[in-house]
Design a protein around this motif. Sequence first.
Motif, PDB file in Angstrom:
ATOM      1  N   GLU A 280       8.583  27.912  20.535  1.00  0.00           N
ATOM      2  CA  GLU A 280       7.900  28.480  21.622  1.00  0.00           C
ATOM      3  C   GLU A 280       7.339  30.217  20.559  1.00  0.00           C
ATOM      4  OE1 GLU A 280       5.720  27.393  25.188  1.00  0.00           O
ATOM      5  OE2 GLU A 280       8.640  27.448  25.454  1.00  0.00           O
ATOM      6  N   LEU A 281       8.651  30.422  20.708  1.00  0.00           N
ATOM      7  CA  LEU A 281       8.706  32.329  19.817  1.00  0.00           C
ATOM      8  C   LEU A 281       8.262  32.056  18.902  1.00  0.00           C
ATOM      9  CD1 LEU A 281      12.337  33.473  21.670  1.00  0.00           C
ATOM     10  CD2 LEU A 281       9.796  34.106  22.502  1.00  0.00           C
ATOM     11  N   LYS A 282       8.502  31.185  17.957  1.00  0.00           N
ATOM     12  CA  LYS A 282       8.075  31.228  16.452  1.00  0.00           C
ATOM     13  C   LYS A 282       6.339  30.948  16.587  1.00  0.00           C
ATOM     14  CE  LYS A 282       9.405  30.367  12.067  1.00  0.00           C
ATOM     15  NZ  LYS A 282      10.864  30.070  11.038  1.00  0.00           N
ATOM     16  N   ALA A 283       5.897  29.731  17.740  1.00  0.00           N
ATOM     17  CA  ALA A 283       4.190  29.750  17.192  1.00  0.00           C
ATOM     18  C   ALA A 283       3.345  31.442  18.018  1.00  0.00           C
ATOM     19  CB  ALA A 283       4.234  28.272  17.699  1.00  0.00           C
ATOM     20  N   PHE A 284       4.019  31.793  19.250  1.00  0.00           N
ATOM     21  CA  PHE A 284       3.786  32.749  19.550  1.00  0.00           C
ATOM     22  C   PHE A 284       3.873  33.956  18.687  1.00  0.00           C
ATOM     23  CE2 PHE A 284       5.609  31.321  23.700  1.00  0.00           C
ATOM     24  CZ  PHE A 284       3.990  30.506  24.274  1.00  0.00           C
ATOM     25  N   LYS A 285       4.970  33.775  17.970  1.00  0.00           N
ATOM     26  CA  LYS A 285       4.730  35.506  16.762  1.00  0.00           C
ATOM     27  C   LYS A 285       3.532  34.855  15.284  1.00  0.00           C
ATOM     28  CE  LYS A 285       7.399  38.619  14.283  1.00  0.00           C
ATOM     29  NZ  LYS A 285       7.761  39.785  13.907  1.00  0.00           N
ATOM     30  N   THR A 286       3.177  33.876  15.314  1.00  0.00           N
ATOM     31  CA  THR A 286       2.169  33.714  14.300  1.00  0.00           C
ATOM     32  C   THR A 286       0.945  33.869  14.891  1.00  0.00           C
ATOM     33  OG1 THR A 286       4.223  32.246  13.826  1.00  0.00           O
ATOM     34  CG2 THR A 286       1.514  31.985  12.648  1.00  0.00           C
ATOM     35  N   VAL A 287       0.942  33.660  16.254  1.00  0.00           N
ATOM     36  CA  VAL A 287      -1.181  33.836  16.424  1.00  0.00           C
ATOM     37  C   VAL A 287      -0.802  35.482  17.593  1.00  0.00           C
ATOM     38  CG1 VAL A 287      -2.631  32.845  18.649  1.00  0.00           C
ATOM     39  CG2 VAL A 287      -0.950  31.528  17.988  1.00  0.00           C
ATOM     40  N   PHE A 288       0.362  36.433  17.655  1.00  0.00           N
ATOM     41  CA  PHE A 288       0.194  36.964  18.579  1.00  0.00           C
ATOM     42  C   PHE A 288       0.916  38.035  17.620  1.00  0.00           C
ATOM     43  CE2 PHE A 288       0.088  34.420  22.289  1.00  0.00           C
ATOM     44  CZ  PHE A 288      -1.620  34.705  22.200  1.00  0.00           C
ATOM     45  N   GLY A 289       1.658  38.036  16.755  1.00  0.00           N
ATOM     46  CA  GLY A 289       1.322  39.084  16.039  1.00  0.00           C
ATOM     47  C   GLY A 289       3.001  39.385  16.638  1.00  0.00           C
ATOM     48  N   ASP A 290       3.095  41.243  16.304  1.00  0.00           N
ATOM     49  CA  ASP A 290       4.310  41.869  16.509  1.00  0.00           C
ATOM     50  C   ASP A 290       3.752  42.354  18.058  1.00  0.00           C
ATOM     51  OD1 ASP A 290       5.603  41.770  14.554  1.00  0.00           O
ATOM     52  OD2 ASP A 290       4.881  43.165  13.636  1.00  0.00           O
TER      53      ASP A 290
END
Lengths: 377, 257
Positions: A280-290
């Motif tokens: 999940e953290l990976k997916a969120f990072k991909t969508v929402f960036g930093d």
Amino acid sequence: MSAVWITNAAAVTPLGNDPGELWQRLLAGQTSIKPVTRFRTDNYHADLASCFDDLDPASGGSRGPTLLERLIPQIGPVPSEALLITATTKGGIDNLERTRRDLPAEARDMLLANMAEKICAQLGLTGGSLNINAACASSTLAVAQGAALIATGGVETVLIACMDLVTEFVFSGFSALQALSTTPCRPFDRKRSGLSLGEGAAALLLMSEARARREERSHLGTVLGWGAANDAHHITAPDPNGHGLQQAIEQALKRARLYPEDIIAISAHGTGTIYNDRMELKAFKTVFGDRRIPIYSVKGAIGHTLGAAGGIEVALGLKSLATQTVPPTVGFTNPEAGAEGCVSPTSLKIAGECLLTTNSGFGGINAALILGKGWAS
Amino acid sequence: MTAVITGIGWVTAAGMGRGKDRTRLEMPAASLPEITRQAVFNAPYPRFGRMDRYCRLGLAAIAFALRDAALEKWSRKRNVGIIASTVYGCLNTDVDYCDTIMSQEGRLASPHLFAYTLPNCFLGEAAIRFGLTGSGFIVSAPSASELWCLRMALTNLSGGEFETVLCGICDLARPPFFPEADPAAPGALFLVIEALGRTDRTVYGALRLNRDGTPEFNGRPVKNLATLAREGLNAAAARRLPAPDRPPDPNLEWHFA
């Protein structure tokens, strides 16, 4: 396309008998996860779950109808022509255990469609009914499908009802998969070691904006967007790159005509397993960036309620938007890499209109909803 | 919104098949055949033999439907959804799993069997096998379950949720503790449905969702998925659908688009 309003929300869990009580206890950082007494756990990997102390079996043997009896009075008036979409992964599977032990059991309670049949009969609904099963994303997908039917003008009103129980059947299975935590689960924590099961039920009344306005219904929130995608990776493990969840979130954003920066908080699936939370953290990072977007999970408080998780989390997401507050992630102390500054053990104030809620499940399914803030709480 | 059926595949007590093989689709209330890897796939697929019977049944019918639509082979994952209707789902597998926890008070609970105790698991297996990343879920309804399944497939297709959808039914024989139930025919049947104008594949006919939510096939109301598939096969036979591997003849009117 019609706007889809949520005009009523109900939820029953061991931590609270309605969304208000559940929300207050969640804000207080409480948990209902404790040792299971419903069945023996000596031979299982763990002994913890969030169970009702007083959920007796109904006359047919299953505890499911008893739980529905607590939920249904909360739902409020439902138009008789409403379509009913239920969501459960295992329904009255406790009756299979009874059947195999030669105890009296109503076999029909094991059928996935039976919950819909019971609720229709109790509420006098005539608009049709069905159950959606998509593992732990079942009720998230039920909301998405209900919203799609309303948005395209197929129906005006959809009642979503979801429920799952803590049974030895399910508990033993997660134990056999070594997925249960020996302590109350710790979503997004560096020392997390698995999930804690929970039971509960929720109901959401979805209505086209026009119909809701005509009937002067409350506006708890709007289903702005929805998306779902399969990882096509593994039957029980998530795609480590989070591609399926990413695709589901991007679909939801596109449908809502929103940008990632419009989302003010995320109600994550956050089961507390190593692989789910990392994915999940990976997916969120991909969508929402930093961006340090607030992320929370309620599973440290109420456990993983499987097919009911999405529905309960929508009810709580509406509270979050209404109070402009992100609840604490109970059990979280030390952030997993990527969770720093996003996940918090205490509640946080937020300011904005749109919240993302996500769930993922066996079979590789991922689902995402975007909720808009309502006018009345 | 109009869509077209481009593939039909099934596994029933009468046998396994796909539309362009020109075999008859029958769904008798009898025992299903053994579904071996060799009967469904040419190449080795060790995972198939480890699946439960329900999963193999659904996956086999999906394989035949995709093959019928010339969509079985792939190199990049595709946004294809799967929506299936079931009455009993994986209850037979549930019984098998439950028996592993009944003996020795849970010590022998089978993680392998437990992984197949959700009725959507075969959708996940199909997604992995065929690279399908669209949404997928199981529909079970007290009545008209198959029509809900079709209605949702068409609603999602028209809403742009996916480019293609597999819509079908999947049920093993009735579990033993439902003596009062009607002996429904076991089997699995899947249709490949695509948006009109977005496919150049040969089609069986056109599907449309009326404003009241009722689906129509070639202008007639759909009763259930088996009847729909038979009408599609009949329509194709009347138009002399080409043999499986022959390229479609552009002069014939199979291409509704």
